[in-house]
Design a protein around this motif. Structure first.
Motif, PDB file in Angstrom:
ATOM      1  N   ARG A  92       0.832  -1.211   0.000  1.00 43.21           N
ATOM      2  CA  ARG A  92       0.000   0.000   0.000  1.00 43.21           C
ATOM      3  C   ARG A  92       0.864   1.258   0.000  1.00 43.21           C
ATOM      4  N   SER A  93       2.036   1.194   0.630  1.00 40.66           N
ATOM      5  CA  SER A  93       2.924   2.356   0.665  1.00 40.66           C
ATOM      6  C   SER A  93       3.382   2.746  -0.740  1.00 40.66           C
ATOM      7  N   ILE A  94       3.618   1.739  -1.565  1.00 38.74           N
ATOM      8  CA  ILE A  94       4.009   2.013  -2.951  1.00 38.74           C
ATOM      9  C   ILE A  94       2.904   2.759  -3.674  1.00 38.74           C
ATOM     10  N   ILE A  95       1.648   2.325  -3.453  1.00 36.81           N
ATOM     11  CA  ILE A  95       0.507   2.989  -4.075  1.00 36.81           C
ATOM     12  C   ILE A  95       0.355   4.406  -3.531  1.00 36.81           C
ATOM     13  N   ALA A  96       0.537   4.569  -2.212  1.00 38.77           N
ATOM     14  CA  ALA A  96       0.385   5.885  -1.591  1.00 38.77           C
ATOM     15  C   ALA A  96       1.377   6.890  -2.162  1.00 38.77           C
ATOM     16  N   GLU A  97       2.570   6.426  -2.475  1.00 41.64           N
ATOM     17  CA  GLU A  97       3.580   7.329  -3.024  1.00 41.64           C
ATOM     18  C   GLU A  97       3.194   7.852  -4.397  1.00 41.64           C
ATOM     19  N   THR A  98       2.357   7.105  -5.112  1.00 39.12           N
ATOM     20  CA  THR A  98       1.892   7.552  -6.433  1.00 39.12           C
ATOM     21  C   THR A  98       0.620   8.383  -6.336  1.00 39.12           C
ATOM     22  N   GLY A  99       0.035   8.454  -5.138  1.00 38.92           N
ATOM     23  CA  GLY A  99      -1.204   9.202  -4.952  1.00 38.92           C
ATOM     24  C   GLY A  99      -2.438   8.475  -5.439  1.00 38.92           C
ATOM     25  N   ALA A 100      -2.330   7.141  -5.622  1.00 35.11           N
ATOM     26  CA  ALA A 100      -3.414   6.378  -6.243  1.00 35.11           C
ATOM     27  C   ALA A 100      -4.268   5.600  -5.238  1.00 35.11           C
ATOM     28  N   ILE A 101      -4.243   5.980  -3.965  1.00 38.40           N
ATOM     29  CA  ILE A 101      -5.083   5.284  -2.997  1.00 38.40           C
ATOM     30  C   ILE A 101      -6.550   5.620  -3.263  1.00 38.40           C
ATOM     31  N   PRO A 102      -7.487   4.775  -2.817  1.00 37.33           N
ATOM     32  CA  PRO A 102      -8.912   5.031  -3.056  1.00 37.33           C
ATOM     33  C   PRO A 102      -9.358   6.396  -2.540  1.00 37.33           C
ATOM     34  N   GLY A 103     -10.348   6.976  -3.218  1.00 34.88           N
ATOM     35  CA  GLY A 103     -10.793   8.327  -2.910  1.00 34.88           C
ATOM     36  C   GLY A 103     -11.217   8.537  -1.467  1.00 34.88           C
ATOM     37  N   ALA A 104     -11.968   7.582  -0.913  1.00 34.26           N
ATOM     38  CA  ALA A 104     -12.432   7.721   0.468  1.00 34.26           C
ATOM     39  C   ALA A 104     -11.265   7.795   1.437  1.00 34.26           C
ATOM     40  N   LEU A 105     -10.196   7.058   1.124  1.00 34.10           N
ATOM     41  CA  LEU A 105      -9.029   7.061   1.997  1.00 34.10           C
ATOM     42  C   LEU A 105      -8.185   8.321   1.796  1.00 34.10           C
ATOM     43  N   LYS A 106      -8.222   8.886   0.583  1.00 36.44           N
ATOM     44  CA  LYS A 106      -7.537  10.156   0.355  1.00 36.44           C
ATOM     45  C   LYS A 106      -8.110  11.240   1.263  1.00 36.44           C
ATOM     46  N   ALA A 107      -9.433  11.263   1.360  1.00 33.35           N
ATOM     47  CA  ALA A 107     -10.086  12.256   2.220  1.00 33.35           C
ATOM     48  C   ALA A 107      -9.694  12.042   3.681  1.00 33.35           C
ATOM     49  N   MET A 108      -9.596  10.780   4.082  1.00 36.37           N
ATOM     50  CA  MET A 108      -9.254  10.470   5.468  1.00 36.37           C
ATOM     51  C   MET A 108      -7.842  10.934   5.809  1.00 36.37           C
ATOM     52  N   VAL A 109      -6.870  10.577   4.968  1.00 35.01           N
ATOM     53  CA  VAL A 109      -5.497  10.977   5.284  1.00 35.01           C
ATOM     54  C   VAL A 109      -5.305  12.475   5.093  1.00 35.01           C
ATOM     55  N   GLY A 110      -6.063  13.060   4.171  1.00 35.10           N
ATOM     56  CA  GLY A 110      -5.991  14.511   3.987  1.00 35.10           C
ATOM     57  C   GLY A 110      -6.448  15.240   5.236  1.00 35.10           C
ATOM     58  N   SER A 111      -7.504  14.722   5.872  1.00 37.57           N
ATOM     59  CA  SER A 111      -7.992  15.321   7.102  1.00 37.57           C
ATOM     60  C   SER A 111      -7.000  15.116   8.244  1.00 37.57           C
ATOM     61  N   CYS A 112      -6.366  13.932   8.292  1.00 40.42           N
ATOM     62  CA  CYS A 112      -5.326  13.699   9.312  1.00 40.42           C
ATOM     63  C   CYS A 112      -4.218  14.733   9.180  1.00 40.42           C
ATOM     64  N   HIS A 113      -3.857  15.023   7.952  1.00 40.50           N
ATOM     65  CA  HIS A 113      -2.770  15.977   7.690  1.00 40.50           C
ATOM     66  C   HIS A 113      -3.176  17.402   8.072  1.00 40.50           C
ATOM     67  N   SER A 114      -4.392  17.817   7.699  1.00 39.83           N
ATOM     68  CA  SER A 114      -4.794  19.211   7.892  1.00 39.83           C
ATOM     69  C   SER A 114      -5.486  19.472   9.222  1.00 39.83           C
ATOM     70  N   ASN A 115      -6.219  18.470   9.742  1.00 47.27           N
ATOM     71  CA  ASN A 115      -6.993  18.669  10.964  1.00 47.27           C
ATOM     72  C   ASN A 115      -6.491  17.879  12.167  1.00 47.27           C
TER      73      ASN A 115
END
Length: 379
Positions: A92-115
């Motif tokens: 999954r880390s390889i996928i995360a480095e390309t930014g290709a994780i599923p959309g719902a999970l992008k929102a989750m980690v984006g919120s972890c980063h910003s909030n």
């Protein structure tokens, strides 16, 4: 993701922490215990590992790689001791480095980063759960930091867990406090979906905060936080004495600081994956139920073989058809065992199990309760 030669994929996975990838001999014993087999799902752990070994495109799909709930059943059944979840996380880390994780999970980690939390909620609301409770702040003379899981900070149902915990700690005279808005998510789910950068950032912020406040002991309301603080924060330089609420409440009952008076209901106990298989805490929750006067009934799959609720590994934030949720089977098992209450010790499990009693129309005969709620009621 563009296809790479198999040896490049293989090397990339092992470099990201999946060193055990090539120990797998495809015996199939892991797949035999995978809970997805019981609901007709697409994820099979052996298929994922084989694709990683050979560098075949397709393992990165939502159905295969992001199906894993990290329940740990495959690991305990592996004859070669392969750390399968580390392999999955590395892939999954390889996928995360390309930014290709599923959309719902992008929102989750984006919120972890910003909030600082996965629920897209502002930091300013992190302590709303404590309204009118007069919860003490952590100070120089405080023994324990009470670290409340993000889910119990922001989810209205799960806030009851945090509030019951505070009630019990006060009743027992425990020296505890919270830090509040400065706290960030422990980062467990971000790491399990492969975003090592976000996990590292969250961990370092918490470690710096805790050390700056003089924290030495931590109480966690979530098995996911408990596992992460115990097993993953030391690698980041954060070593603390950590205890889950179930362990602490069991200790307080033994010391006579909490005196349950009788719960008086038939209760089935669901072992959370991260408290049970991952952390081997099986007895304390059952001792609490016994002390509370509950009539404990068994569901058949207990302790090591407990069925995952389906919320780990980032799945709490992903859509799953109701009939393919493992919790859909679990609540029926509790009802069939004659329980009127299905107890657990994890905010993720509470969420998944409550959704499933509604889907199965069992909410008129089965309650879902966290251990702290049962203990607070019986005290």
């Amino acid at each position: 993701m563009a296809q790479m030669p198999f040896y490049e994929v293989n090397q990339a996975i092992t470099a990201m922490g999946g060193e055990d990838l090539n120990l797998c001999m495809q015996c199939g014993l892991c797949a035999g215990l995978c809970p997805w087999r019981e609901v007709g799902g697409e994820f099979y752990v052996r298929q994922m590992i084989r694709m990683g070994q050979l560098g075949i495109e397709g393992y990165e799909s939502d159905e295969i790689l992001y199906g894993c709930t990290t329940c740990n059943k495959c690991v305990i059944n592996c004859p070669r001791g392969v750390k399968i979840i580390d392999i999955m996380r590395s892939m999954r880390s390889i996928i995360a480095e390309t930014g290709a994780i599923p959309g719902a999970l992008k929102a989750m980690v984006g919120s972890c980063h910003s909030n600082g939390n996965p629920w897209s909620e502002p930091r300013e609301k992190r302590t709303d759960w404590a309204q009118d409770l007069d919860v003490p702040s952590f100070g120089d003379d405080t023994e324990y930091l009470l670290f409340v899981c993000c889910t119990s900070c922001y989810d209205m149902r799960s806030r009851k867990i945090a509030r019951a915990t505070v009630e019990l700690l006060k009743k027992a005279g425990v020296s505890f406090g919270i830090i509040g808005q400065e706290e960030s998510c422990c980062g467990e789910s971000a790491r399990k979906i492969g975003d090592e950068e976000v996990f590292g950032s969250l961990a370092q912020k918490n470690i710096k905060l805790f050390q700056g406040k003089g924290v030495k002991k931590i109480i966690t309301t979530s098995p996911h936080c408990f596992y992460t603080f115990v097993n993953e924060y030391p690698e980041q330089g954060g070593k603390f004495e950590v205890i889950h609420t179930s362990q602490l409440f069991d200790k307080l009952i033994e010391e006579g600081k909490l005196s349950p008076k009788g719960f008086g209901k038939k209760v089935a106990y669901h072992d959370p994956c991260y408290l049970g298989r991952h952390s081997e805490v099986y007895d304390a929750p059952r001792k609490i139920l016994g002390a509370s006067g509950a009539e404990v009934v068994e569901m058949g799959r207990e302790k090591t073989f407990s069925l995952c609720c389906g919320g780990g590994g980032g799945r709490l934030w992903m859509e799953t058809d109701p009939e393919q949720r493992f919790s859909y089977l679990r609540v029926q098992e509790a009802a069939d065992a004659g329980a009127s209450v299905l107890a657990t010790a994890c905010p993720y499990c509470i969420s998944m199990l409550e959704d499933s009693i509604k889907t199965r129309n069992l909410d008129d005969q089965l309650e879902i309760k966290e251990l702290s709620e049962i203990l607070a009621e019986s005290c």
